[in-house]
Every structure is written in C-alpha cells, then in structure tokens.
Design an enzyme around this catalytic site. Structure first.
Site, PDB file in Angstrom:
ATOM      1  N   LYS A 139      43.267  28.108  40.550  1.00 18.79           N
ATOM      2  CA  LYS A 139      43.727  27.844  41.917  1.00 18.79           C
ATOM      3  C   LYS A 139      45.151  27.338  41.870  1.00 18.79           C
ATOM      4  O   LYS A 139      45.555  26.716  40.876  1.00 18.79           O
ATOM      5  CB  LYS A 139      42.847  26.780  42.571  1.00 18.79           C
ATOM      6  CG  LYS A 139      42.896  26.805  44.069  1.00 18.79           C
ATOM      7  CD  LYS A 139      42.025  27.923  44.590  1.00 18.79           C
ATOM      8  CE  LYS A 139      41.819  27.913  46.071  1.00 18.79           C
ATOM      9  NZ  LYS A 139      40.621  28.706  46.394  1.00 18.79           N
ATOM     10  N   HIS A 193      38.774  30.039  30.848  1.00 21.39           N
ATOM     11  CA  HIS A 193      39.302  31.265  30.244  1.00 21.39           C
ATOM     12  C   HIS A 193      38.191  32.063  29.568  1.00 21.39           C
ATOM     13  O   HIS A 193      38.467  32.867  28.702  1.00 21.39           O
ATOM     14  CB  HIS A 193      40.383  30.913  29.203  1.00 21.39           C
ATOM     15  CG  HIS A 193      41.572  30.233  29.793  1.00 21.39           C
ATOM     16  ND1 HIS A 193      41.986  28.985  29.406  1.00 21.39           N
ATOM     17  CD2 HIS A 193      42.427  30.611  30.765  1.00 21.39           C
ATOM     18  CE1 HIS A 193      43.061  28.633  30.097  1.00 21.39           C
ATOM     19  NE2 HIS A 193      43.344  29.596  30.934  1.00 21.39           N
ATOM     20  N   HIS A 194      36.946  31.830  29.982  1.00 18.01           N
ATOM     21  CA  HIS A 194      35.860  32.571  29.312  1.00 18.01           C
ATOM     22  C   HIS A 194      35.942  34.051  29.626  1.00 18.01           C
ATOM     23  O   HIS A 194      35.408  34.880  28.905  1.00 18.01           O
ATOM     24  CB  HIS A 194      34.488  32.007  29.698  1.00 18.01           C
ATOM     25  CG  HIS A 194      34.093  32.336  31.108  1.00 18.01           C
ATOM     26  ND1 HIS A 194      34.696  31.769  32.203  1.00 18.01           N
ATOM     27  CD2 HIS A 194      33.172  33.196  31.603  1.00 18.01           C
ATOM     28  CE1 HIS A 194      34.160  32.268  33.303  1.00 18.01           C
ATOM     29  NE2 HIS A 194      33.242  33.132  32.971  1.00 18.01           N
ATOM     30  N   SER A 247      39.066  41.094  46.203  1.00 22.27           N
ATOM     31  CA  SER A 247      40.259  40.950  45.357  1.00 22.27           C
ATOM     32  C   SER A 247      40.046  41.688  44.038  1.00 22.27           C
ATOM     33  O   SER A 247      40.968  42.311  43.509  1.00 22.27           O
ATOM     34  CB  SER A 247      40.520  39.476  45.032  1.00 22.27           C
ATOM     35  OG  SER A 247      41.242  38.863  46.061  1.00 22.27           O
ATOM     36  N   LYS A 288      32.146  30.716  41.382  1.00 24.45           N
ATOM     37  CA  LYS A 288      32.097  31.757  42.407  1.00 24.45           C
ATOM     38  C   LYS A 288      32.163  33.147  41.773  1.00 24.45           C
ATOM     39  O   LYS A 288      31.377  34.035  42.076  1.00 24.45           O
ATOM     40  CB  LYS A 288      33.324  31.544  43.327  1.00 24.45           C
ATOM     41  CG  LYS A 288      33.286  32.272  44.619  1.00 24.45           C
ATOM     42  CD  LYS A 288      34.587  32.089  45.388  1.00 24.45           C
ATOM     43  CE  LYS A 288      34.836  30.671  45.814  1.00 24.45           C
ATOM     44  NZ  LYS A 288      35.927  30.568  46.817  1.00 24.45           N
TER      45      LYS A 288
HETATM   46  N1  GLU Z   1      41.232  31.958  48.188  1.00 20.62           N
HETATM   47  C1  GLU Z   1      40.030  32.729  48.161  1.00 20.62           C
HETATM   48  C2  GLU Z   1      38.877  31.886  47.623  1.00 20.62           C
HETATM   49  O1  GLU Z   1      38.918  30.692  47.653  1.00 20.62           O
HETATM   50  C3  GLU Z   1      40.209  34.062  47.463  1.00 20.62           C
HETATM   51  C4  GLU Z   1      40.499  34.006  46.008  1.00 20.62           C
HETATM   52  C5  GLU Z   1      40.868  35.357  45.388  1.00 20.62           C
HETATM   53  O2  GLU Z   1      40.725  36.368  46.056  1.00 20.62           O
HETATM   54  O3  GLU Z   1      41.276  35.347  44.248  1.00 20.62           O
HETATM   55  O4  GLU Z   1      37.878  32.404  47.225  1.00 20.62           O
END
Ligand code: GLU
Length: 478
Positions: A114, A72-73, A370, A102
């Site tokens: 996730k 939650h940073h 996204s 990422k």
């Molecule tokens: N599921 C994709 C990933 O693993 C996209 C995640 C997203 O767009 O929030 O990066």
C-alpha cells in the site's frame, strides 16, 4: 473520483495495524503453521517512508509519503495509493497487510502493498497534483519500489485513473524501452492501457458478494431475512467510487437503498433512493442534504445506526467501533471500505448474531480486476480481441444447425444473445462474478469446517493457509 469518500471519524490512539494483527492472531490458532512462519506472514517486510520537496506556488513544500510492501511470498506486490491528510505509517502498514490477505482470498497471485501521500488533494491544482504524483513515482523508481514484476500501485482513497496515468508515464520515461512498462500500475484510463470494468469493479464485487451471501436460504433464516436481494433495505456510507457503484448495483439488482451518507450529512427514505439522482443532486447543490422526499440526517455517522437489513460502510476505517456498534441495526454488514469495524465492534456485532462480510473478501473486486488489467498489459492485447469473431461464427453455425434440425426459429432477441461473442467488459464482469462467488464458498466452507459464525476469522484462516503454504514451499533462504 477516488476509490472511496470520507465520512469517517477516526478513533484517536487506535492502532489500525494492531487491529489487523489481533484479527490475524484470532485466526492463526486454527492453522497448523509454526510460530516463525506465522510471525513472517504477519510482519511488514519493507517500509519505505520518504520526504520530498515540491514547489507549490512560490514556496517549497516537503511532502511526506509511504510505500509499504507487506509480503513478498508472491510477486509483484499490489495495492493502492491513498491521498489523504490521515495517512501515517501505521495506517499504510495495516492497509498493506490487508492487501496480502485480500489477494490470497480471491486467488490473485500478488503480495500485499500500500502507498500513501500525506496531502489533502482538494487543496492543490491539477498541475500541482501531477507534480506531487510524478515526484512520488520517481522516488519509487529510484528505490526499486515499482515495476510490473516488483510492485504495482493502483487507485485508493483520494486517487483515481488520472493519477495512475501520470505514474505510468513517469515510469515509462525513466525506463525507456521496457516493453511491459504499462503493467507498472493499474486502474489506468482505458485509453492508457486500462481495462474496461476497473472503475466499477470494487462496487460491483461488493454487489456480487452480498448477493451470494443473501442467496443461501439457511443463512438468511438464521438472521431472520428472506432469501435473495430483492426488497432488502440497504444503507451505504460513502458515495465515492466504491460506495456509489455498490449503491447503483444494489439499486439495479432490486434492493431498496434507504440511506446514503456523506461527510456533510446523510439522507434517509424508506421508499428508496436512486443513487444516480442523489449524486446528480449532490453535485448541483454541493451537499447531499435537502434531497427531495428524503429525511435529512445532519450527523452523518447516525446513518450507520438507522433501520436497514444491509449496511455498507464504504468510506474509511474505524467508523463502527466500541462506541456505536451496539446501536447498529443491520443484520448484514458488508465492509466495502478497508477496516471500517474495529475488533471491539466485531465482537459486539458477532454477539448480536450479525453477518459481517469482511473487507478482505467483499472489497477484493478492485484488486481482482487490477489483476486482469495487469494480465492485459503483459499480453499486450485487449481481452476478446482474438476470439470474439471466432465465437460468433461458431455460434452462428451451431444455431443454423439447431434450426435446420428442429425446423424452428429462435426470436430475434434470443438470436442476438446466442450469437454474441465476448467483449472485454463481458469477460471482466464474468471473471469478477466467478471470483466473488467461488471465494465466498471457500470462506463459508471454512466456517462450516471450523464450526464458527465469524466470517472474518474464517477468511483469515483461508488466507493464512495459502500464504503459509507459499512460504513453506519457498523455503527459508540461507
Ligand atoms: N485500493 C484498492 C484496494 O484497497 C485496489 C488495490 C489494487 O487494485 O491494487 O483493494
């Protein structure tokens, strides 16, 4: 179509989350943070495991599902929802952690998350899938685990734009009048608040990233390859959304797709395959095998070990492990899937001198776009809508002045290119290209600074530094 397609053989008893922690620990040594901060960065902050009933036919089925918020940073949290029978808490935690790193790598200001629903989506009708998805979304709303400023899901393996649309609608129904509600989920259809370019974003990001890796002459010399993508032999594992688009962009960019693998088997053709034709063939014949002119590889995993320059595992985790890594012939491995190499495979391939382009960077195109979609939803306007015509008018003025001053005219093709004002898709593609190129150089510079050839460790160091600084600046709440 989901974000990836299965070809994986999952390694029993292997903890994916532990693997991510191992990679983190390797990199943490190169950072300056105190152990408590490192422990906080590494941990999964919130794990929500739910069970809910759904009526399927005449029976009530109890569905197991998860949402994990790793960090939650920065808020909101961000990450896809996986629909698969392999979903378990360890996997969702690992994938949520990877999302944190990422997002940090590509400077997307989100924490990692996730989700997972433990079902085989192929076993349900569209109506049943909608019921399961809407129920999952309402469970998230009830526990405050979804919202444009809280946590924003997206597609992942087994889910796509259709499911995201159901989630957006469920959220909006439960939060009437919330003006930013479309920003509660990304990867939506363009007609439901999605952004042009999101579908192909992960595959396109893989292409931009690997193209940049291959553009640096001294790095290519070290692995005995020529500079540039043209003529490079590529094998792609997984023809889902990510693998298909990566293969398509490599093919269009001048690389030779020598192998394509799916769960029923793989095909190999040293003269090159056209991914669109292979996908059309597979759709008609319900199998990739038997494709005209190509050699069949009945055991799909064998494709990972075949002759090529670049290997793109775009399916599931752990597909290259201690058992097969030594036999991999590729010089460059681009982790289009999340976690396709175990730490053991990493060691073996690094020792062989391979360039391993890590998942947290190379498949970050999806979450990058996204982010653009979320920005579009919050600003309630299509990218390019306000400035396209203005740019075109200005370009016309400039061109007219240049032609008047020089007394020369440009060709019709040049005129069209110069005058063209940006459409949404132009801005998305160029924003993604810029992100992938810049982020690669951040990682490469870190490799040079640390004097290591391990790109994953360098990428982790870049991420840990960013997340660590955020935690330090936020302070510890008393
Ligand atoms: N599921 C994709 C990933 O693993 C996209 C995640 C997203 O767009 O929030 O990066």
């Amino acid at each position: 179509m989901g974000e990836a397609t299965a070809t994986a053989t999952n390694t029993a008893h292997y903890s994916f989350f532990r693997g991510v922690e191992q990679n983190f620990d390797k990199a943490a040594k190169y950072t300056r943070f105190e152990p408590g901060i490192l422990e906080q960065i590494k941990s999964c902050n919130s794990v929500y495991r739910m069970k809910f009933p759904v009526r399927i036919g005449n029976e009530i089925e109890v569905i197991e599902a998860y949402r994990v918020q790793h960090s939650h940073h920065k808020l909101p949290c961000k990450g896809g929802i996986r629909y698969s029978m392999d979903v378990n808490q360890d996997e969702v935690m690992a994938l949520a952690a990877l999302m944190t790193y990422k997002c940090a790598i590509v400077n997307v200001p989100f924490g990692g998350a996730k989700g997972g629903i433990k079902i085989d989506p192929r076993k349900y009708s569209v109506f049943e899938l909608e019921k399961i998805t809407r129920r999952y979304a309402s469970e998230l709303v009830k526990k405050n685990f979804i919202g444009p400023g809280i946590d924003v899901p997206a597609p992942d393996y087994g889910s796509g734009a259709r499911e995201m649309s159901w989630i957006a609608d469920t959220y909006a129904s439960l939060k009437p009048g919330e003006i930013d509600s479309l920003g509660c989920v990304t990867g939506k259809p363009v007609t439901q608040g999605g952004v042009r370019g999101r579908t192909e974003a992960t595959g396109l990001g893989v292409y931009y990233g690997i193209r940049e890796v291959c553009s640096i002459a001294e790095d290519m010399q070290k692995v005995g390859l020529t500079t540039g993508l043209a003529g490079k032999k590529v094998i792609v594992q997984g023809l889902g959304n990510v693998g298909y688009h990566a293969a398509k962009f490599f093919h269009e960019g001048g690389a030779i797709i020598v192998g394509l693998a799916e769960y029923e088997g793989a095909i190999y053709d040293p003269n090159g395959l056209d991914p669109d034709k292979v996908v059309a063939y597979r759709k008609e014949n319900k199998s990739i095998l038997g494709y005209p002119g190509a050699t069949d590889v009945p055991n799909s995993a064998d494709a990972l070990e075949m002759e090529c320059d670049i290997l793109i595992p775009a399916a599931l985790e752990n597909v290259i492990n201690g058992g097969n890594a030594a036999r991999v012939k590729a010089k460059i491995i681009g982790e289009a899937a999340n976690g396709p190499l175990t730490p053991e495979a990493d060691e073996i391939l690094l020792a062989k001198g391979c360039i391993i382009v890590p998942d947290m960077y190379i498949n970050a195109g999806g979450v990058t776009v996204s982010y653009f979609e979320w920005l579009k939803n919050l600003s309630h306007v299509r990218f390019g809508r306000m400035d396209k015509r203005f740019s075109e008018n200005q370009n016309t003025q400039i061109l007219q002045s240049v032609e008047a001053l020089t007394g020369k005219k440009v060709t019709d093709i040049e005129r069209r290119q110069i005058l063209h004002g940006p459409d949404e898709v132009d801005l998305i593609y160029s924003g993604l290209e810029d992100t992938m190129i810049d982020s690669y150089h951040e990682i490469r510079d870190m490799m040079l600074t640390l004097g290591i050839n391990d790109m994953r460790t360098a990428a982790f160091v870049v991420s840990i530094n960013k997340v660590g600084v955020a935690y330090e600046e936020l302070g510890i709440f008393p």
